[in-house]
Scaffold this active site. Structure first.
Site, PDB file in Angstrom:
ATOM      1  N   ASP A  54       0.703  -1.255  -0.113  1.00  0.00           N
ATOM      2  CA  ASP A  54      -0.028   0.066  -0.070  1.00  0.00           C
ATOM      3  C   ASP A  54       0.930   1.183   0.109  1.00  0.00           C
ATOM      4  O   ASP A  54       2.172   1.084   0.204  1.00  0.00           O
ATOM      5  CB  ASP A  54      -1.027   0.079   1.155  1.00  0.00           C
ATOM      6  CG  ASP A  54      -0.270  -0.085   2.439  1.00  0.00           C
ATOM      7  OD1 ASP A  54       0.886  -0.846   2.653  1.00  0.00           O
ATOM      8  OD2 ASP A  54      -0.520   0.618   3.520  1.00  0.00           O
ATOM      9  N   GLU A  55       0.347   2.301  -0.224  1.00  0.00           N
ATOM     10  CA  GLU A  55       0.913   3.710  -0.451  1.00  0.00           C
ATOM     11  C   GLU A  55       2.503   3.656  -0.734  1.00  0.00           C
ATOM     12  O   GLU A  55       3.314   4.083  -0.169  1.00  0.00           O
ATOM     13  CB  GLU A  55       0.630   4.178   1.238  1.00  0.00           C
ATOM     14  CG  GLU A  55      -0.984   4.380   1.649  1.00  0.00           C
ATOM     15  CD  GLU A  55      -0.828   5.077   2.936  1.00  0.00           C
ATOM     16  OE1 GLU A  55      -0.081   4.798   4.046  1.00  0.00           O
ATOM     17  OE2 GLU A  55      -1.977   5.637   3.083  1.00  0.00           O
TER      18      GLU A  55
END
Length: 480
Positions: free
Chosen positions: A151-152
């Site tokens: 993620d991210e």
């Protein structure tokens, strides 16, 4: 209107150990409680609490010891005895701050100024990630599911090598992301053919069905769509899940939140906020087509937003929220019956931790209750208007301004009153802080108590202490 209860699949509690890692005895008490509350698995993000060895030993925490291999094995045994599965989460692309902060590994960053993102072009990067996974899998006998994070992945495409790669016509940052994750997923399947692989979905949200189909990820990974907000957009979330499904990713997961998602420094959670998030997720689950194979939901409990940010709410203050969220999933709503179940299971008068008050009951049904009570009390004191606006109080601004302090010309009578008020605040805060620290040390390492104190208490006590010292110095100049 009420929804049907959460349809099927596992209910995992996310145990984020990159801050405030519980002492082993407390960890066992928490696992037992999670199981009583209705969870059937743990998603464990070890980060620097994992006992990495060999070349990777430098990844272990230094402010307090990582868990030992024996402690990890006993934790898994204990969880299994309570009917709970343990699933490790190891970041393999973004959020690798705890790895890439080490000077020896700086060269593996996507860009020098971004500590979290791995450079996808370096073979050593994939080698490093695979070695981390190998050590984690080895310490989880019989493991069949791994979460690889992803993620991210901030500023992907901004590193020098990525810019060169992207200069060729037709290449995109989306492809750059997908190619790295596919490479990691394939390497995992090669090493452990039976392994299920979960990943966070956010980097794929803007991608078209065609891009996803062509990525090579279909059949390799199960996306876990996370949304922690009370205002979760049901329609948008359903269409995202349907998109992944149409692209061929039919095994999907949801992720809600019971703590650690209000703000980066929240200290005491609001149960209602997290219950509202789960009510939205129930609407999503009720609206999905039958083609989607919903594997389950993870109730995320972040302990930090990332490795280098401050502590969010500690586990004890969040247990009423967790209990309420699990009951919401079980009932399809959070009405009187669900609320009563929470208060009964935890032996508390309310599902809102701020309303549980002080008690002298033992904390066997609510492990960490005493610490939760002290934190709530201290938090309300630290944020009380009396203390917060002390420096802008009429007397402080009028008779003890920076000018007065510099000139050492003060009205002793008024400044002595200011002094006694500041001293009274300090005494009360100190007593509460000492009691809380003593309780925290029973459940957490010394470094956690130290960090929590410096994050929440020192910013309030330091200026107060400064005022009392300056007043003493000034009065000395004015009074014989």
């Amino acid at each position: 209107m009420a929804c049907p209860p959460w349809p099927k699949g596992k209910k995992l509690v996310h145990l984020d150990l990159k801050g405030a890692p519980p002492r082993v005895e407390y960890l066992h008490k928490l696992i037992e409680l999670f199981s009583r509350l209705g969870a059937d698995g743990l998603l464990v993000e070890y980060e620097d609490m994992f006992p990495y060895e060999g070349e990777l030993k430098l990844l272990q925490a230094t402010t307090h010891p990582a868990y030992s291999p024996d402690e990890l094995l006993s934790m898994q045994e204990f969880a299994k005895s309570k009917g709970m599965e343990v699933m490790p989460l190891v970041q393999t692309f973004g959020h690798m701050e705890f790895v890439l902060k080490h000077r020896r590994l700086w060269s593996l960053r996507e860009a020098p100024y971004c500590v979290g993102t791995l450079n996808p072009h370096k073979e050593e990067g994939v080698g490093l990630v695979m070695e981390m996974l190998r050590q984690v899998v080895k310490l989880h006998p019989g493991l069949n599911t791994l979460h690889i994070g992803a993620d991210e992945v901030y500023i992907l495409g901004e590193g020098e090598e990525s810019k060169q790669w992207l200069a060729s016509p037709g290449r995109t940052v989306e492809q750059l992301f997908l190619s790295h994750v596919t490479k990691v997923a394939k390497a995992i399947k090669e090493a452990w053919p039976q392994m299920n692989i979960i990943m966070w979905d956010d980097m794929m949200r803007g991608m078209s069905q065609e891009t996803l189909k062509a990525s090579g990820l279909v059949g390799l990974v199960q996306p876990m769509l996370w949304d922690y907000t009370p205002e979760l957009d049901v329609e948008k979330t359903v269409s995202l899940l349907e998109k992944y499904c149409s692209a061929g990713m039919t095994d999907l997961w949801a992720a809600s939140s019971f703590k650690g998602s209000t703000s980066v420094y929240t200290c005491v959670p609001s149960t209602q906020r997290h219950v509202d998030n789960h009510l939205q997720w129930l609407k999503v689950a009720a609206s999905l087509s039958t083609d989607i194979n919903l594997q389950g939901i993870t109730l995320a409990g972040w302990q930090r937003y990332d490795h280098l940010s401050v502590l969010c709410e500690l586990m004890p203050v969040a247990l009423p929220s967790l209990a309420a969220c699990l009951q919401t999933l079980a009932h399809g709503h959070f009405g009187t019956e669900a609320h009563n179940k929470v208060t009964e299971m935890l032996g508390i008068p309310s599902a809102e931790v701020e309303e549980i008050g002080m008690s002298f009951t033992d904390d066997s049904v609510f492990p960490g209750r005493r610490l939760a009570e002290l934190m709530v009390e201290l938090n309300s004191l630290l944020n009380s208007d009396d203390i917060r606006v002390f420096e802008t109080d009429m007397f402080v601004r009028g008779w003890f301004s920076p000018y007065h302090r510099r000139m050492k010309m003060v009205t002793p009578l008024i400044t002595m009153q200011i002094h006694s008020k500041a001293s009274a605040f300090l005494t009360t805060l100190q007593q509460k802080a000492d009691a809380m620290r003593e309780e925290m040390l029973r459940l957490y390492p010394d470094a956690t108590a130290q960090e929590w104190t410096e994050e929440h208490i020192s910013p309030v006590t330091t200026p107060l202490r400064g005022i009392t010292e300056e007043i003493r110095a000034c009065v000395k100049e004015m009074v014989p």
